[in-house]
Design a protein around this motif. Structure first.
Motif, PDB file in Angstrom:
ATOM      1  N   ALA A   1      -7.329  64.348  85.873  1.00  0.00           N
ATOM      2  CA  ALA A   1      -7.279  64.117  87.314  1.00  0.00           C
ATOM      3  C   ALA A   1      -7.710  63.135  87.679  1.00  0.00           C
ATOM      4  O   ALA A   1      -7.675  62.557  89.053  1.00  0.00           O
ATOM      5  CB  ALA A   1      -8.327  65.588  87.785  1.00  0.00           C
ATOM      6  N   THR A   2      -8.524  62.138  86.924  1.00  0.00           N
ATOM      7  CA  THR A   2      -8.957  60.725  87.468  1.00  0.00           C
ATOM      8  C   THR A   2      -8.297  59.918  86.529  1.00  0.00           C
ATOM      9  O   THR A   2      -7.843  59.890  85.412  1.00  0.00           O
ATOM     10  CB  THR A   2     -10.457  60.641  87.303  1.00  0.00           C
ATOM     11  N   MET A   3      -8.269  58.603  87.302  1.00  0.00           N
ATOM     12  CA  MET A   3      -7.864  57.364  86.619  1.00  0.00           C
ATOM     13  C   MET A   3      -8.735  56.986  85.430  1.00  0.00           C
ATOM     14  O   MET A   3      -9.829  56.644  85.462  1.00  0.00           O
ATOM     15  CB  MET A   3      -7.692  56.052  87.693  1.00  0.00           C
ATOM     16  N   PRO A   4      -8.013  56.908  84.116  1.00  0.00           N
ATOM     17  CA  PRO A   4      -8.708  56.521  82.977  1.00  0.00           C
ATOM     18  C   PRO A   4      -9.080  54.900  82.834  1.00  0.00           C
ATOM     19  O   PRO A   4      -8.500  54.204  83.734  1.00  0.00           O
ATOM     20  CB  PRO A   4      -8.005  56.598  81.701  1.00  0.00           C
ATOM     21  N   ASP A   5      -9.883  54.376  82.081  1.00  0.00           N
ATOM     22  CA  ASP A   5     -10.012  52.722  82.079  1.00  0.00           C
ATOM     23  C   ASP A   5      -9.195  52.427  80.985  1.00  0.00           C
ATOM     24  O   ASP A   5      -9.133  52.583  79.997  1.00  0.00           O
ATOM     25  CB  ASP A   5     -11.427  52.406  81.580  1.00  0.00           C
ATOM     26  N   PHE A   6      -8.137  51.439  81.552  1.00  0.00           N
ATOM     27  CA  PHE A   6      -7.065  51.167  80.727  1.00  0.00           C
ATOM     28  C   PHE A   6      -7.284  49.818  80.232  1.00  0.00           C
ATOM     29  O   PHE A   6      -6.314  48.972  79.543  1.00  0.00           O
ATOM     30  CB  PHE A   6      -5.638  51.218  81.094  1.00  0.00           C
ATOM     31  N   THR A   7      -8.396  49.026  80.618  1.00  0.00           N
ATOM     32  CA  THR A   7      -8.422  47.536  80.141  1.00  0.00           C
ATOM     33  C   THR A   7      -8.678  47.441  78.988  1.00  0.00           C
ATOM     34  O   THR A   7      -9.161  47.983  78.007  1.00  0.00           O
ATOM     35  CB  THR A   7     -10.096  47.354  80.709  1.00  0.00           C
ATOM     36  N   GLY A   8      -7.673  46.301  78.307  1.00  0.00           N
ATOM     37  CA  GLY A   8      -7.637  45.929  77.054  1.00  0.00           C
ATOM     38  C   GLY A   8      -6.520  46.723  76.373  1.00  0.00           C
ATOM     39  O   GLY A   8      -6.185  46.328  75.250  1.00  0.00           O
ATOM     40  N   LYS A   9      -5.949  48.039  76.843  1.00  0.00           N
ATOM     41  CA  LYS A   9      -4.832  48.625  76.170  1.00  0.00           C
ATOM     42  C   LYS A   9      -3.444  48.054  76.421  1.00  0.00           C
ATOM     43  O   LYS A   9      -3.441  47.428  77.328  1.00  0.00           O
ATOM     44  CB  LYS A   9      -4.933  50.061  76.823  1.00  0.00           C
ATOM     45  N   ALA A  10      -2.608  48.325  75.597  1.00  0.00           N
ATOM     46  CA  ALA A  10      -1.233  48.029  75.540  1.00  0.00           C
ATOM     47  C   ALA A  10      -0.365  48.626  76.875  1.00  0.00           C
ATOM     48  O   ALA A  10      -0.791  49.949  77.259  1.00  0.00           O
ATOM     49  CB  ALA A  10      -0.397  48.401  74.407  1.00  0.00           C
ATOM     50  N   LEU A  11       0.046  47.736  77.865  1.00  0.00           N
ATOM     51  CA  LEU A  11       0.789  48.471  79.095  1.00  0.00           C
ATOM     52  C   LEU A  11       1.593  49.374  78.615  1.00  0.00           C
ATOM     53  O   LEU A  11       1.636  50.613  79.649  1.00  0.00           O
ATOM     54  CB  LEU A  11       1.588  47.037  79.446  1.00  0.00           C
ATOM     55  N   ASN A  12       2.275  49.576  77.864  1.00  0.00           N
ATOM     56  CA  ASN A  12       3.195  50.590  77.426  1.00  0.00           C
ATOM     57  C   ASN A  12       2.562  52.053  77.447  1.00  0.00           C
ATOM     58  O   ASN A  12       2.984  53.129  77.763  1.00  0.00           O
ATOM     59  CB  ASN A  12       4.139  50.461  76.274  1.00  0.00           C
ATOM     60  N   THR A  13       1.233  51.962  76.450  1.00  0.00           N
ATOM     61  CA  THR A  13       0.372  53.012  76.250  1.00  0.00           C
ATOM     62  C   THR A  13      -0.187  53.624  77.518  1.00  0.00           C
ATOM     63  O   THR A  13      -0.094  54.706  77.852  1.00  0.00           O
ATOM     64  CB  THR A  13      -0.516  52.876  75.012  1.00  0.00           C
TER      65      THR A  13
ATOM     66  N   ALA B   1      -2.698  49.495  65.507  1.00  0.00           N
ATOM     67  CA  ALA B   1      -3.045  48.744  66.661  1.00  0.00           C
ATOM     68  C   ALA B   1      -3.375  49.680  67.619  1.00  0.00           C
ATOM     69  O   ALA B   1      -3.860  49.244  68.884  1.00  0.00           O
ATOM     70  CB  ALA B   1      -2.151  47.414  66.754  1.00  0.00           C
ATOM     71  N   GLY B   2      -2.812  50.718  67.717  1.00  0.00           N
ATOM     72  CA  GLY B   2      -2.705  51.864  68.974  1.00  0.00           C
ATOM     73  C   GLY B   2      -1.561  51.276  70.006  1.00  0.00           C
ATOM     74  O   GLY B   2      -1.926  51.827  71.081  1.00  0.00           O
ATOM     75  N   ARG B   3      -0.955  50.377  69.481  1.00  0.00           N
ATOM     76  CA  ARG B   3      -0.060  49.877  70.614  1.00  0.00           C
ATOM     77  C   ARG B   3       1.581  50.902  70.723  1.00  0.00           C
ATOM     78  O   ARG B   3       2.560  50.485  71.446  1.00  0.00           O
ATOM     79  CB  ARG B   3       0.451  48.847  70.451  1.00  0.00           C
ATOM     80  N   SER B   4       1.390  51.825  69.791  1.00  0.00           N
ATOM     81  CA  SER B   4       2.691  52.744  69.797  1.00  0.00           C
ATOM     82  C   SER B   4       4.316  51.922  69.485  1.00  0.00           C
ATOM     83  O   SER B   4       5.203  52.400  70.050  1.00  0.00           O
ATOM     84  CB  SER B   4       2.932  53.518  71.013  1.00  0.00           C
ATOM     85  N   ARG B   5       4.206  50.942  68.726  1.00  0.00           N
ATOM     86  CA  ARG B   5       5.210  50.302  68.509  1.00  0.00           C
ATOM     87  C   ARG B   5       6.021  50.868  67.548  1.00  0.00           C
ATOM     88  O   ARG B   5       5.340  51.536  66.581  1.00  0.00           O
ATOM     89  CB  ARG B   5       5.044  48.842  67.992  1.00  0.00           C
ATOM     90  N   HIS B   6       7.446  50.768  67.489  1.00  0.00           N
ATOM     91  CA  HIS B   6       8.141  51.519  66.470  1.00  0.00           C
ATOM     92  C   HIS B   6       8.376  50.347  65.096  1.00  0.00           C
ATOM     93  O   HIS B   6       8.668  49.204  65.573  1.00  0.00           O
ATOM     94  CB  HIS B   6       9.472  52.017  66.743  1.00  0.00           C
TER      95      HIS B   6
END
Length: 203
Positions: free
Chosen positions: A133-145, A78-83
């Motif tokens: 150098a610039t802020m990515p678009d993190f909308t919808g991404k897991a907060l930890n990632t 899911a791309g959430r980097s959970r262990h």
């Protein structure tokens, strides 16, 4: 009793020395080390990777080991980097190498997985890359990632977009809004997120 001459004694000593040398386990093998196993295929023999997709993660690992593969790893599909702490709580969505591939027994098998109650994505999702150098678009991404993507010295704040719940486990929350906006130059300013739990809609 017949007395042996010096010549006979020399011959006897030479024969004993030759016998001892022939039995010496440390004597050099003219064919070199490994000559005795040169005809053996050993661990380099090709093995067929079993089909592990759809199995529980623990069962998939057991199946792979039974097939002779012992270098196993897993990741969050899911791309959430959970262990994957308790393997029996996860199911396999993808595998590399693919089922049916012939590889050596030393090849690492990577299993993509999600929690049992979750649906497998059509293809594995990956966490955001390191921010530049610039802020990515993190909308919808897991907060930890998102936090992991930003520079390590970034001050990060987060709050519940749907109420006043305390965010404890960031991997369970997805981002609704961000400040600064995507494309803004990063110069050490604080970053603020609002988020809801996965499965919830952003307000």
């Amino acid at each position: 009793m017949r007395t042996r001459g010096p010549a006979a004694a020399i011959v006897l000593i030479a024969a004993v020395a030759a016998a001892v040398t022939g039995c010496d386990p440390h004597a050099t093998d003219p064919q070199g080390p490994g000559a005795a196993t040169s005809g053996s295929t050993g661990a380099a023999a090709a093995r067929t990777v079993p089909d592990l997709v759809g199995k529980g993660l623990q069962a998939a690992q057991d199946t792979a080991q039974a097939a002779g593969f012992h270098h196993l790893t897993s990741h969050d599909s899911a791309g959430r980097s959970r262990h994957q702490i308790l393997d029996r709580d996860w199911k396999v969505c993808s595998q590399k190498p693919a089922a049916g591939t012939k590889v050596s027994a030393g090849t690492e098998i990577d299993l993509g997985s999600v929690k049992l109650a979750e649906s497998c994505p059509r293809s594995d999702r990956t966490p955001p890359a390191k921010a530049g150098a610039t802020m990515p678009d993190f909308t919808g991404k897991a907060l930890n990632t998102a936090a992991d993507s930003l520079p390590s010295n970034t001050s990060i704040g987060s709050s519940d977009a749907a109420g006043h719940r305390v965010i404890v486990l960031r991997s369970n929350w997805r981002i609704c809004t961000q400040k600064p906006a995507a494309g803004t130059r990063l110069n050490g300013q604080p970053v603020m997120f609002t988020a809801v739990k996965f499965g919830e809609r952003c307000p």
